[in-house]
Motif scaffolding. Structure first.
Motif, PDB file in Angstrom:
ATOM      1  N   ARG A 125      38.432  20.801  32.875  1.00 59.49           N
ATOM      2  CA  ARG A 125      37.921  21.571  33.992  1.00 59.49           C
ATOM      3  C   ARG A 125      38.903  22.652  34.475  1.00 59.49           C
ATOM      4  NH1 ARG A 125      33.740  18.419  36.788  1.00 59.49           N
ATOM      5  NH2 ARG A 125      33.342  16.565  35.525  1.00 59.49           N
ATOM      6  N   SER A 126      40.011  22.785  33.797  1.00 57.23           N
ATOM      7  CA  SER A 126      41.065  23.706  34.228  1.00 57.23           C
ATOM      8  C   SER A 126      40.802  25.103  33.691  1.00 57.23           C
ATOM      9  CB  SER A 126      42.435  23.189  33.760  1.00 57.23           C
ATOM     10  OG  SER A 126      42.716  21.934  34.343  1.00 57.23           O
ATOM     11  N   GLU A 165      42.021  27.770  34.603  1.00 55.81           N
ATOM     12  CA  GLU A 165      43.217  28.599  34.562  1.00 55.81           C
ATOM     13  C   GLU A 165      43.958  28.509  33.231  1.00 55.81           C
ATOM     14  OE1 GLU A 165      43.689  25.964  37.928  1.00 55.81           O
ATOM     15  OE2 GLU A 165      42.537  25.476  36.146  1.00 55.81           O
ATOM     16  N   SER A 194      41.618  17.767  39.994  1.00 53.13           N
ATOM     17  CA  SER A 194      40.600  17.154  40.853  1.00 53.13           C
ATOM     18  C   SER A 194      40.054  15.859  40.275  1.00 53.13           C
ATOM     19  CB  SER A 194      39.454  18.141  41.100  1.00 53.13           C
ATOM     20  OG  SER A 194      38.817  18.504  39.885  1.00 53.13           O
ATOM     21  N   ARG A 207      48.872  28.340  39.618  1.00 53.74           N
ATOM     22  CA  ARG A 207      48.198  27.081  39.305  1.00 53.74           C
ATOM     23  C   ARG A 207      48.373  26.742  37.831  1.00 53.74           C
ATOM     24  NH1 ARG A 207      44.055  24.616  42.400  1.00 53.74           N
ATOM     25  NH2 ARG A 207      43.001  24.109  40.439  1.00 53.74           N
ATOM     26  N   SER A 216      40.114  16.320  33.796  1.00 52.08           N
ATOM     27  CA  SER A 216      40.775  17.320  34.632  1.00 52.08           C
ATOM     28  C   SER A 216      41.225  18.502  33.790  1.00 52.08           C
ATOM     29  CB  SER A 216      41.974  16.702  35.355  1.00 52.08           C
ATOM     30  OG  SER A 216      41.584  16.081  36.550  1.00 52.08           O
ATOM     31  N   PRO A 261      40.573  20.297  47.534  1.00 49.66           N
ATOM     32  CA  PRO A 261      41.358  21.306  46.808  1.00 49.66           C
ATOM     33  C   PRO A 261      42.634  21.760  47.499  1.00 49.66           C
ATOM     34  CG  PRO A 261      39.025  21.838  46.679  1.00 49.66           C
ATOM     35  CD  PRO A 261      39.145  20.707  47.659  1.00 49.66           C
ATOM     36  N   GLU A 315      46.188  20.944  46.200  1.00 50.05           N
ATOM     37  CA  GLU A 315      46.836  21.644  45.087  1.00 50.05           C
ATOM     38  C   GLU A 315      47.435  22.920  45.672  1.00 50.05           C
ATOM     39  OE1 GLU A 315      45.893  21.100  41.267  1.00 50.05           O
ATOM     40  OE2 GLU A 315      43.960  20.096  41.521  1.00 50.05           O
ATOM     41  N   TRP A 325      42.359  15.565  45.678  1.00 47.11           N
ATOM     42  CA  TRP A 325      41.185  16.146  46.327  1.00 47.11           C
ATOM     43  C   TRP A 325      41.256  15.882  47.823  1.00 47.11           C
ATOM     44  CZ3 TRP A 325      37.594  19.375  44.479  1.00 47.11           C
ATOM     45  CH2 TRP A 325      36.417  19.555  45.217  1.00 47.11           C
ATOM     46  N   ASN A 361      43.879  22.015  36.919  1.00 50.55           N
ATOM     47  CA  ASN A 361      43.000  21.476  37.943  1.00 50.55           C
ATOM     48  C   ASN A 361      43.099  19.949  37.891  1.00 50.55           C
ATOM     49  OD1 ASN A 361      40.817  20.428  39.362  1.00 50.55           O
ATOM     50  ND2 ASN A 361      39.377  21.985  38.661  1.00 50.55           N
TER      51      ASN A 361
END
Length: 261
Positions: A185-186, A188, A94, A89, A182, A101, A104, A99, A92
Motif C-alpha cells: 500500500r506504500s 511512495e 497503516s 515518507r 503495508s 495517519p 506517521e 493509525w 505506509n
C-alpha cells in the motif's frame, strides 16, 4: 484494529541473551500507556523492526481486549505507536496498525528536530537505526524532556538484523502478511523498490518464521544515533542564532557525560 482477530501475543517468541524471554523483559514495566517511537531513515526501514512493533501491539490489545469492538459503546483504539520518517515518507505503515495517519510523522534530518518530534509525541520506548553514534547539539530542555520520560531504547536495522544483538524476536505468519500488505500500500515506493524489499525479507526466515534481532542501548547512545549528520537544519540554526550557542541553553555531545553528570 483488524489485527486483534488474526494474531495474539502468544504467536511471538522472544529471547534475551539467548534465553527465552518476554516483551516485558525487553521493555521493563511495559504497560497500556507506553508510546513506542521508531526513527526510520530509508525506504521500508520500519519493516526491520516489525516483529517488535507487531508483538507490542498484540500486548497492547491484551490490556484492552474485554472492551474492544466496533459496536456502539465499545472501545475502538490503536496503540500509541509512531513512525518518525526522516526527510520524507519511507513507507505506509497503516496495515501494521500505525493509525490514524498523523502517527506517521515526517521530520527534518536534524538531531534536535527529530528529538523534538519524539518528545512532542511523548515517546517512552525509542527505536533508532543501528548507525554509528555521532556528536550533535541539542537544546538542554529537549534533552531533559527525553531523559525524564524515556524508559527504554533499542537499536534496530532496516535489514532486520543488528550487530552485537542481545534480543531476538520471532514473528508469526499473520504479522508478516500485514507487514507486506503495508508495503504493497506504500504509494511512495516504486514497484522496483517494493520487490527488492520483499526479497530482503525472505532472508529473515529461520525455520519458516521471520526472525529479527535488536540491541539494547542507553538513551545517551540512542540520541547519538538519531542522524548520521551533526549539521544543524534551518530551524535549529535559527534557535542557535537567537541563543548564541550559550551553554546555559544548549548541550553538546558527548551526551553520555552530559546526561549522566
Amino acid at each position: 484494529m483488524h489485527t486483534i482477530n488474526i494474531m495474539s501475543y502468544a504467536h511471538f517468541d522472544f529471547e534475551v541473551e539467548g534465553k527465552p524471554s518476554s516483551l516485558e523483559e525487553i521493555f521493563p514495566g511495559f504497560n497500556m500507556n507506553d508510546r513506542i517511537g521508531i526513527v526510520v531513515r530509508q525506504a521500508g526501514g520500519g519493516m526491520g523492526a516489525s516483529a517488535l512493533l507487531m508483538s507490542a501491539l498484540t500486548r497492547f490489545y491484551d490490556f484492552h481486549r474485554p472492551l474492544l469492538g466496533d459496536e456502539p459503546g465499545r472501545l475502538r483504539i490503536y496503540p500509541e505507536n509512531f513512525v518518525f520518517h526522516v526527510g520524507q515518507r519511507h513507507m505506509n505503515h497503516s496495515w501494521m496498525d500505525i493509525w490514524p495517519p498523523h502517527k506517521e510523522v515526517v521530520v527534518e534530518d536534524d538531531p534536535e528536530q527529530i528529538l523534538e518530534a519524539i518528545n512532542d509525541r511523548g515517546i517512552t520506548r525509542l527505536l533508532v537505526e543501528d548507525i554509528s553514534p555521532l556528536s550533535a547539539t541539542f537544546l538542554r530542555e529537549t534533552i531533559s524532556s527525553a531523559q525524564h520520560r524515556t524508559v527504554s531504547a533499542l537499536a534496530y536495522s532496516p535489514s532486520g538484523r543488528v550487530k552485537k544483538e542481545d534480543i531476538t524476536i520471532v514473528s508469526c505468519p499473520a504479522a508478516e502478511e500485514n507487514v507486506l500488505d503495508s508495503l504493497n500500500r506504500s504509494d511512495e515506493l516504486s514497484d522496483e523498490v517494493k520487490e527488492q524489499l520483499r526479497k530482503w525479507r525472505q532472508q529473515l526466515y529461520v525455520n519458516g518464521r521471520i526472525t529479527e534481532t535488536y540491541r539494547r542501548i542507553d538513551l545517551s547512545e540512542a540520541l547519538q544515533m538519531l542522524s548520521p549528520t551533526n549539521e544543524q537544519g534551518e530551524t535549529t540554526r535559527s534557535y542557535m542564532k537567537t541563543l548564541g550557542n550559550n551553554p546555559i541553553y544548549t548541550t553538546s555531545i558527548p551526551l553520555l557525560e552530559k546526561i549522566n553528570s
